[in-house]
Design an enzyme around this catalytic site. Structure first.
Site, PDB file in Angstrom:
ATOM      1  CE  LYS A  87      -1.029 -24.846 -73.866  1.00  0.00           C
ATOM      2  NZ  LYS A  87      -0.376 -24.161 -74.559  1.00  0.00           N
ATOM      3  CB  SER A 162       2.387 -23.465 -71.944  1.00  0.00           C
ATOM      4  OG  SER A 162       1.674 -23.259 -73.020  1.00  0.00           O
ATOM      5  CB  SER A 186       3.544 -22.516 -75.743  1.00  0.00           C
ATOM      6  OG  SER A 186       3.752 -21.729 -74.629  1.00  0.00           O
TER       7      SER A 186
END
Length: 475
Positions: A87, A162, A186
């Site tokens: 990420k 996210s 997320s």
């Protein structure tokens, strides 16, 4: 080495557990596996925009080293030779980490943060970074540096967030394992939108380091995969204690590697289609998921509609999140307001306006909420609920402003099916729970008692056997 590998696309869409076994048995080399994924990334990622930084040569060197280690008979980790993308809010030593913000467009950290380091030590081969919303704020993945990530199931729709780039990369077969973080959904929200599995572990299960707020429990890091087994294997590599992290749990991660599916006979299942009437949900979502309930009952589960009392969860999540945003982004907002999106400015401003009494009230409610869920899980083994309140929406839309006819006050409103669970501290997982008539995935949120992560994986594995293998997106 003579390869018995299937065609590249099939190889890229196999479960990570199978791929790890193939590499370990030397039936497929780490280099072959990497080249298959790099070829698929080159062909498919332009449509998806999941991977925003790519390092093919660095990955090739790491894959060759992984093959050399196997040839030398060295002991290797559980993810040995598997490509992984990190990420873009997680620091990667020597690789650009932007947090989706123009302020960090050229930032190259000097070292890996802990979750990245643990994946590397487990043998994973770093390919690149996955797209995120700016500073991971929100559950729709777009930012001014790289634009929007598209859903592999349908171009033009959101992949969630996210950890949207991670979920889209998994669904598209660009990597077999990925990781992300989850404050308000997320890991779970993008897993639901993209038809993969995302686990929000118990706070402290996957230690976050370095972290300025080491005692905070609202945000966690965790694994994503295409199956429950893949998620469990990845969790085994990233979970475990670290003395630098004050809330780190003591159990070693290895015990999570291969959970046995729970016996559904007599399993006490609570079904909460709208979390006790607290959240509006688009009708298509519970309609798809309700079809699972008779199948669970046919396997011996006892299903009742029930939900813990989550009425104080909004105050807990909203107050503590605002406090965290002020502590984390307040200085950035004051220094460069024009370079930070409005949603972050608004949350930081709310945090700056909080008093000590406000935070204390939220923590008192937090404690009461914990007691509520502990009592609830004395009566039920597992809570099932929709992961998301809506289906994937157009990428041009910042967030849904209305859910089932109910206006949403801000960009967090449509995420409450996840944020209310975040406030409880319970481990929660999203897995594919079915598909709409026109083929979009719908996520089922599976929630277990505080710190019962292994039990959660066992129950999710049992449900996964009922739902069947996840479908592949039409790429």
């Amino acid at each position: 080495m003579t390869s018995t590998a299937p065609p590249d696309d099939d190889l890229c869409l196999r479960p990570a557990t199978e791929l790890a076994a193939l590499v370990r048995a030397k039936e497929v080399s780490a280099r072959e596996l990497l080249e298959a994924h790099l070829a698929r990334i080159e062909r498919i990622d332009p449509q998806v925009n999941a991977i925003v930084t790519l390092d093919p040569e660095g990955a090739r060197a790491a894959a060759d080293a992984a093959d050399a280690a196997l040839a030398a008979g060295e002991e290797v980790g559980p993810l040995h030779g598997l490509p992984v993308a990190h990420k873009d809010t997680h620091a990667t030593g020597g690789m650009r980490t932007t947090w989706g913000s123009p302020l960090h467009a050229d930032t190259v950290p000097a070292r890996d943060e802990l979750v990245v380091e643990r994946l590397r030590r487990a043998g994973a081969v770093r390919v690149g970074k996955t797209n995120v919303p700016e500073f991971a704020a929100g559950s729709h993945t777009f930012n001014p540096l790289f634009g929007a990530t598209h859903n592999p199931w349908r171009h033009g729709l959101s992949a969630g967030g996210s950890s949207g780039g991670a979920a889209a990369a998994l669904a598209a077969g660009l990597v077999p394992v990925a990781e992300g973080s989850d404050m308000g959904g997320s890991l779970r929200n993008p897993a639901a939108f993209c038809g993969v599995v995302g686990l929000r572990p118990s706070p402290g299960r996957v230690p976050t380091w370095p972290a300025g707020l080491g005692w905070a429990t609202l945000s966690v890091q965790g694994p994503m995969g295409r199956t429950v087994g893949d998620v469990a294997l990845t969790l085994s590599a990233i979970a475990g204690p670290d003395p630098r992290v004050p809330i780190a749990l003591s159990e070693d991660g290895a015990g999570f590697a291969a959970p046995r599916p729970a016996d559904l006979r007599g399993l006490r299942v609570a079904w909460a289609p709208d979390l006790g009437g607290l959240v509006p949900v688009e009708p298509a979502v519970p309609e798809v998921l309700a079809g699972l309930l008779p199948q669970l009952e046919a396997q011996g589960a006892v299903v009742e509609e029930a939900c813990p009392d989550l009425r104080e969860a909004d105050e807990v999540f909203g107050t503590l999140r605002a406090w965290l945003f002020e502590a984390t982004f307040g200085d950035v907002v004051r220094r460069s307001p024009e370079q930070v999106k409005e949603a972050i400015r608004r949350n930081a401003a709310r945090g700056a306006a909080l008093s000590g009494a406000d935070v204390a009230r939220a923590e008192l409610a937090h404690t009461r909420l914990h007691e509520q869920v502990v009592g609830f899980f004395d009566r039920y083994d597992v809570l099932l609920a929709p992961t998301t309140q809506v289906l994937p929406f157009p990428v041009e839309q910042e967030y849904p402003t209305e859910v089932a006819g109910v206006p949403q006050e801000d960009y967090l409103g449509w995420m409450r099916s996840c944020t209310l669970i975040s406030a409880t501290g319970c481990p929660a997982l999203s897995l594919p729970g079915g598909y709409t008539a026109d083929g979009l995935p719908v996520g089922l949120q599976v929630v277990a008692a505080p710190r019962a992560d292994l039990r959660l994986l066992e129950m999710a594995a049992a449900v996964e056997q009922v739902t069947g293998p996840a479908r592949r997106p039409p790429l």
